[in-house]
Scaffold this active site. Structure first.
Site, PDB file in Angstrom:
ATOM      1  NE  ARG A  12      96.165 -22.203 107.841  1.00 46.74           N
ATOM      2  CZ  ARG A  12      94.920 -22.562 108.146  1.00 46.74           C
ATOM      3  NH1 ARG A  12      94.693 -23.422 109.098  1.00 46.74           N
ATOM      4  NH2 ARG A  12      93.900 -22.080 107.481  1.00 46.74           N
ATOM      5  CE  LYS A  18      92.804 -17.426 107.458  1.00 46.47           C
ATOM      6  NZ  LYS A  18      92.076 -18.394 106.617  1.00 46.47           N
ATOM      7  CG  ASN A  19      88.932 -16.175 105.830  1.00 45.74           C
ATOM      8  OD1 ASN A  19      90.017 -16.735 105.642  1.00 45.74           O
ATOM      9  ND2 ASN A  19      88.089 -16.539 106.781  1.00 45.74           N
ATOM     10  CB  CYS A  30      90.880 -29.383 108.131  1.00 41.92           C
ATOM     11  SG  CYS A  30      89.438 -28.382 108.374  1.00 41.92           S
ATOM     12  NE  ARG A  49      86.664 -26.018 106.203  1.00 35.35           N
ATOM     13  CZ  ARG A  49      87.462 -24.986 106.465  1.00 35.35           C
ATOM     14  NH1 ARG A  49      88.499 -25.140 107.237  1.00 35.35           N
ATOM     15  NH2 ARG A  49      87.207 -23.809 105.944  1.00 35.35           N
ATOM     16  CG  ASP A  79      86.537 -18.377 110.919  1.00 36.05           C
ATOM     17  OD1 ASP A  79      86.338 -19.601 111.059  1.00 36.05           O
ATOM     18  OD2 ASP A  79      86.879 -17.874 109.835  1.00 36.05           O
TER      19      ASP A  79
END
Ligand code: UD1
Length: 430
Positions: A405, A22-23, A121, A126, A313
């Site tokens: 997500r 994803k990243n 978030c 952030r 993460d």
């Protein structure tokens, strides 16, 4: 409400294939905005909500985006017109922080950009101050009015930029901004995450000279024009490690395919220290990690750090695993401010986690018990799923939309490993 039921307690068995990262996909997708009347072909693009949001954002700016094979394929073609809009949609940027990655390429290409300020978030405030400071140093005029960033620069100027923190997003935004800058941009103290290298490869494929050297210094030589390009998204190291931990926590025997072992060294080193049993199989067609069953992990201490340190993460998933160790573990979070919200949910399942400032003190317990718990963010949700797989009885993980997500086909992948999981009625897996 999006809820997954897990009937836990049985060992996982079998093979699971890692999705595209994803990243890595998100910044490479944003970089297509540098093209003018040209195409990018991107392979191994995962089917994830965040990827869909980036596609929607690119479409809203004028890019034609099409997945091959009637939306099922992993190859995506980005057909970028001569002119694109430079105003990013408020709703889409609010939906996903990584939308701010369009700022650098839009400014470089259009000479201006408008971006809603991404809000905080559930894992911390952030800000994007480092992104904006770097762009200002390259000659951009930046104003913040009514919650929007207005950026302008006829042409950015290459120069030396030192990042006060090796921010992943700031490194990526500045690399893309540097593509049409006058002269060379040298970014120091950059992030060194593998996803940065994937973006560098995509920019090289467009004809840009990017030197990364893996030392935290990136040089980008500005160009007048770029050309059609193609790139492949690297395997998702966080997803792969989540499945490795699922195998370990259920005393299972699983093979996680398509991993780049060098990308997951930090986890493998800590697992070795904790007494886990696994082997790394290297094949020409792709490497795999094979997890063998062990009864109990030993307690360990770790601190999250920018790559090559232990990834933030993976912090919640690792804490979930350590709840079942035979002693007291300490996990310090040094990248984000508020990344322990999930601990209270794990405690509802019988875990014993105390949060003391930036550190989780985890006292191993004999077993976890199923309960109804809420995912507070993407990786927190993954940690709760892991706990549910290992727990006795039934767990309900609510707010699964966070998990979707970042985890592709999580329900069918877990089922293929023998897990008893299902979305509650009326909820379909995406
Ligand atoms: C990326 C990842 C995210 C991961 C994080 C850290 C993507 C799409 N997301 O997020 O999954 O958790 O890296 O590995 O790739 N910071 C500032 N000012 C800035 C930018 C960042 O203070 O301008 C701070 C952040 O608040 C945070 C820390 O730096 O505390 C790390 O953030 P950063 O590396 O920028 O993460 P992201 O790129 O947002």
């Amino acid at each position: 409400m999006n809820t997954m039921r897990i009937s836990g307690g049985s060992p996982l068995k079998g093979k699971v294939r890692t999705q595209g990262a994803k990243n890595a996909a998100l910044p490479v997708m944003a970089s297509c905005l540098l093209l003018k009347g040209q195409k990018m072909i991107l392979d191994n693009v995962p089917h994830l909500q965040d990827v869909e949001t980036m596609m929607e954002l690119l479409r809203s700016l004028g890019v034609a985006v099409a997945r091959e094979g009637n939306k099922e394929g992993s190859k995506v073609v980005f057909d970028v017109p001569e002119t694109v809009s430079w105003e990013a949609s408020d709703a889409l940027v609010r939906k996903m922080r990584a939308s701010s990655l369009v700022l650098g390429p839009l400014l470089a290409r259009c000479g201006q950009a408008v971006l809603p300020l991404p809000g905080g978030c559930s894992i911390g405030s952030r800000p994007i101050d480092l992104h904006l400071k770097g762009l200002t140093q390259m000659g951009a005029k930046i104003e913040i009015r009514n919650g929007f960033v207005y950026a302008q620069a006829q042409r950015l100027r290459g120069r030396r930029i030192y990042l006060d923190f090796p921010s992943v997003g700031a490194t990526e935004n500045l690399m893309m901004a540097a593509v049409f800058a006058m002269g060379e941009t040298i970014i120091e103290n950059t992030a060194r995450e593998p996803e940065i290298e994937n973006l560098a490869a995509a920019l090289r494929s467009m004809g840009v000279q990017v030197d990364t050297e893996g030392t935290g210094c990136i040089r980008v030589k500005g160009v007048e024009d770029v050309h059609d390009c193609s790139e492949r998204v690297i395997p998702d190291r966080i997803e792969a490690c989540t499945y490795i931990l699922a195998g370990i926590m259920t005393s299972g025997e699983i093979t996680v395919e398509d991993v780049i072992p060098e990308h997951i060294d930090a986890l493998l080193a800590k697992l070795e220290e904790a007494g886990a049993s696994f082997s790394v199989k290297r094949h020409k067609s792709g490497n795999a990690v094979v997890v063998h069953p062990v009864k109990k992990l030993k307690p360990i201490s770790l601190k999250t750090m920018p790559f090559p340190g232990f990834p933030t993460d993976l912090q919640p998933q690792m804490v979930a695993a350590l709840t079942l160790s035979n002693g007291v573990s300490f996990v310090e979070e040094s990248v984000f401010q508020a990344r322990f919200l999930y601990a209270a949910e794990l405690n509802r399942m019988g875990a014993n986690i105390d949060i003391k400032g930036d550190t989780a003190v985890i006292r191993g317990v004999g077993r976890l018990d199923g309960a109804s718990v809420k995912a507070t963010d993407l990786r927190a949700g993954a940690a709760l799923i892991l706990a549910g797989l290992a727990a006795k009885g039934e767990t309900r993980v609510e707010n699964m939309e966070h998990v979707l997500r970042g985890y592709e086909k999580v329900e069918s992948k877990l089922r293929a490993l023998g897990a008893d999981v299902a979305f509650e009625p009326n909820e379909r897996e995406r």
